[in-house]
Design an enzyme around this catalytic site. Structure first.
Site, PDB file in Angstrom:
ATOM      1  N   LYS A 111       0.832  -1.209   0.000  1.00  7.64           N
ATOM      2  CA  LYS A 111       0.000   0.000   0.000  1.00  7.64           C
ATOM      3  C   LYS A 111       0.866   1.259   0.000  1.00  7.64           C
ATOM      4  O   LYS A 111       2.061   1.190   0.299  1.00  7.64           O
ATOM      5  CB  LYS A 111      -0.904  -0.025   1.237  1.00  7.64           C
ATOM      6  CG  LYS A 111      -0.120  -0.111   2.517  1.00  7.64           C
ATOM      7  CD  LYS A 111      -1.004  -0.570   3.670  1.00  7.64           C
ATOM      8  CE  LYS A 111      -0.183  -0.560   4.948  1.00  7.64           C
ATOM      9  NZ  LYS A 111      -0.891  -1.167   6.064  1.00  7.64           N
ATOM     10  N   MET A 117       9.738  24.651  -0.947  1.00  9.98           N
ATOM     11  CA  MET A 117       8.910  23.637  -1.614  1.00  9.98           C
ATOM     12  C   MET A 117       9.740  22.762  -2.555  1.00  9.98           C
ATOM     13  O   MET A 117       9.525  21.550  -2.632  1.00  9.98           O
ATOM     14  CB  MET A 117       7.785  24.313  -2.393  1.00  9.98           C
ATOM     15  CG  MET A 117       6.746  23.348  -2.901  1.00  9.98           C
ATOM     16  SD  MET A 117       5.468  24.179  -3.845  1.00  9.98           S
ATOM     17  CE  MET A 117       4.623  25.111  -2.599  1.00  9.98           C
ATOM     18  N   TYR A 137      13.777  31.553   3.269  1.00  8.59           N
ATOM     19  CA  TYR A 137      12.591  32.257   3.773  1.00  8.59           C
ATOM     20  C   TYR A 137      12.726  32.577   5.258  1.00  8.59           C
ATOM     21  O   TYR A 137      13.079  31.701   6.057  1.00  8.59           O
ATOM     22  CB  TYR A 137      11.345  31.385   3.580  1.00  8.59           C
ATOM     23  CG  TYR A 137      10.897  31.260   2.145  1.00  8.59           C
ATOM     24  CD1 TYR A 137      10.589  32.393   1.392  1.00  8.59           C
ATOM     25  CD2 TYR A 137      10.762  30.010   1.565  1.00  8.59           C
ATOM     26  CE1 TYR A 137      10.160  32.259   0.071  1.00  8.59           C
ATOM     27  CE2 TYR A 137      10.334  29.876   0.253  1.00  8.59           C
ATOM     28  CZ  TYR A 137      10.033  31.004  -0.495  1.00  8.59           C
ATOM     29  OH  TYR A 137       9.603  30.875  -1.785  1.00  8.59           O
ATOM     30  N   ARG A 142     -10.267  -0.580  14.680  1.00  7.20           N
ATOM     31  CA  ARG A 142     -10.247   0.157  13.421  1.00  7.20           C
ATOM     32  C   ARG A 142     -11.364  -0.371  12.527  1.00  7.20           C
ATOM     33  O   ARG A 142     -12.412   0.224  12.424  1.00  7.20           O
ATOM     34  CB  ARG A 142      -8.861   0.028  12.765  1.00  7.20           C
ATOM     35  CG  ARG A 142      -8.669   0.912  11.551  1.00  7.20           C
ATOM     36  CD  ARG A 142      -7.219   1.006  11.105  1.00  7.20           C
ATOM     37  NE  ARG A 142      -6.668  -0.255  10.600  1.00  7.20           N
ATOM     38  CZ  ARG A 142      -5.434  -0.387  10.118  1.00  7.20           C
ATOM     39  NH1 ARG A 142      -4.617   0.658  10.085  1.00  7.20           N
ATOM     40  NH2 ARG A 142      -4.994  -1.552   9.678  1.00  7.20           N
TER      41      ARG A 142
HETATM   42  C1  LIG Z   1      -0.035  -1.914   6.794  1.00  5.57           C
HETATM   43  C2  LIG Z   1      -0.528  -3.220   7.246  1.00  5.57           C
HETATM   44  C3  LIG Z   1       0.368  -4.275   7.452  1.00  5.57           C
HETATM   45  C4  LIG Z   1       1.869  -4.119   7.368  1.00  5.57           C
HETATM   46  O1  LIG Z   1       2.343  -3.420   8.499  1.00  5.57           O
HETATM   47  P1  LIG Z   1       3.903  -3.351   8.850  1.00  5.57           P
HETATM   48  O2  LIG Z   1       3.924  -2.777  10.221  1.00  5.57           O
HETATM   49  O3  LIG Z   1       4.555  -2.469   7.844  1.00  5.57           O
HETATM   50  O4  LIG Z   1       4.421  -4.735   8.783  1.00  5.57           O
HETATM   51  C5  LIG Z   1      -0.166  -5.513   7.756  1.00  5.57           C
HETATM   52  N1  LIG Z   1      -1.504  -5.683   7.886  1.00  5.57           N
HETATM   53  C6  LIG Z   1      -2.383  -4.683   7.732  1.00  5.57           C
HETATM   54  C7  LIG Z   1      -3.844  -4.940   7.904  1.00  5.57           C
HETATM   55  C8  LIG Z   1      -1.927  -3.415   7.426  1.00  5.57           C
HETATM   56  O5  LIG Z   1      -2.809  -2.417   7.297  1.00  5.57           O
END
Ligand SMILES: *Cc1c(COP(=O)(O)O)cnc(C)c1O
Length: 375
Positions: free
Chosen positions: A35, A310, A262, A134
């Protein structure tokens, strides 16, 4: 190259990390969450390298990330972790993406679509909340949701999973509690006799809690070579594969008593040489590094002076002979020196995760030997 500043990925090291983790896991499968542009490393190039290195599964947060991987011809299973919305349902099936179900409400939304079509089933993982608060169904209602999913007929239930909230500390009591909750849930005969993938561990779980491994683990930060605390003996070959580099774009001599950048937050104490580096907070190089961070040029460490802008910032190189075009290392090694991601995260009062994800699309991702990668 499209931008003088770039992220350099050492794919040989990345694949070594995957191989090391696989060896450590033995029979357990490996899912790599990619992700947020693979934690800033580049979604598609990392996805492809992960497949080549033998990862069993990929995971993403959102549908759109999964679609990008499928369009890049990645064919291994991909799980979309985040909660979905009604208008995304058909695309999960179209792109052969697995997704998470964590409420009866969402399950019914999917079933309503199925009512009209009735072709291929939706591949899903049941998400259980064992203490992250969550997303995920509570353990006490997991069995009834599972039965509901089976009755709806439109689901192929590929897995059941949960997520650890505190496993980045070895021996953390709450992580042990969550593992116990998950293990206890899976003893319910309704799950015990089912063929599906059971998964719980993130990086912390993978490294510190073997009892959290179950059938598959989901370590990302670890796969990218980082872990907050000491790593176990079996994971010693795991190391970072991410560097951030640039090139000196301008050089000048500045007299004593001059304000720089700046707001003139830095005033030169004596006549000195100042160079400009063409990267800034518009690329994800954080403004909080103003007057605090440092960079490597010609193997030496020099301070950032004045505010990070920036698109650029200034560095005081003192008496050093530095030329326009010289390599600047912002994260990584140069000569015998190194700037660690953790150092940057500490200066910004945040985690390595947030710093990595902040490096945006303006920075090309480049392979170790400086070949630009297709995004
Ligand atoms: C992001 C995520 C992971 C990976 O987390 P790390 O701490 O980088 O290993 C695993 N499971 C879920 C559900 C996540 O959202």
């Amino acid at each position: 190259m499209s931008h003088p500043s770039y992220v350099e990925i050492d794919f040989i090291q990345f694949k070594k990390n995957i191989t090391n983790i696989k060896k450590y896991l033995q029979e357990v499968s490996l899912c790599l969450p990619v992700k947020a542009n693979a934690y800033g490393h580049g979604l598609v190039p990392i996805g492809k390298a992960a497949v080549e290195a033998g990862v069993d599964y990929l995971a993403v947060a959102h549908l759109q990330e999964g679609v990008l991987l499928r369009k890049a011809k990645i064919e291994i299973p991909i799980l979309v972790l985040g909660a979905f919305h009604e208008d995304q349902i058909e695309d999960f099936r179209k792109f052969n993406l697995e997704f998470s179900i964590s409420s009866e409400f969402k399950a019914n939304l999917v079933a309503a679509k199925w009512g009209k079509r009735r072709n291929k089933k939706y591949r899903v993982h049941l998400e259980v909340d064992t203490g992250m608060q969550r997303t995920g169904v509570r353990p006490s209602t997991a069995a009834s949701l599972f039965t509901h999913l089976k009755n709806l007929q439109c689901f192929e239930i590929c897995g059941i999973y949960s997520h650890l909230a505190t496993a980045d500390s070895p021996l953390d009591g709450f992580a042990i509690y969550q593992i116990e909750q998950f293990r206890h849930l899976l003893e319910d005969p309704i799950f015990a006799k089912e063929r599906m993938i059971r998964h719980l561990a993130n990086s912390g779980g993978t490294a510190y809690f073997p009892s959290s491994h179950f059938d598959m683990v989901r370590p990302s930060l670890l796969a990218f070579g980082y872990l907050s605390k000491d790593r176990p003996e079996g994971l010693k070959e795991v190391a970072p594969c991410f560097s951030l580099k640039s090139k000196v774009s301008y050089f000048k001599v500045v007299e004593a008593g001059q304000g720089i950048s700046y707001g003139h937050t830095y005033i030169t104490k004596k006549r000195t040489r100042v160079v400009t580096v063409p990267i800034g907070y518009g690329d994800g190089y954080r403004r909080c590094l103003s007057n605090r961070g440092s960079v490597l040029i010609r193997g030496h460490r020099f301070p950032i002076v004045g505010m990070v802008c920036m698109d650029q910032f200034m560095v005081d190189v003192g008496d050093m002979e530095v030329r326009v075009g010289d390599e600047v290392v912002l994260i990584g090694r140069q000569g015998g020196n190194e700037i660690l991601l953790q150092e940057i995260a500490d200066l910004c009062d945040t985690t390595p995760y947030e710093i990595l994800c902040g490096f945006n699309e303006r920075l090309p991702r480049v392979e170790g030997k400086k070949k630009e990668l297709t995004p």
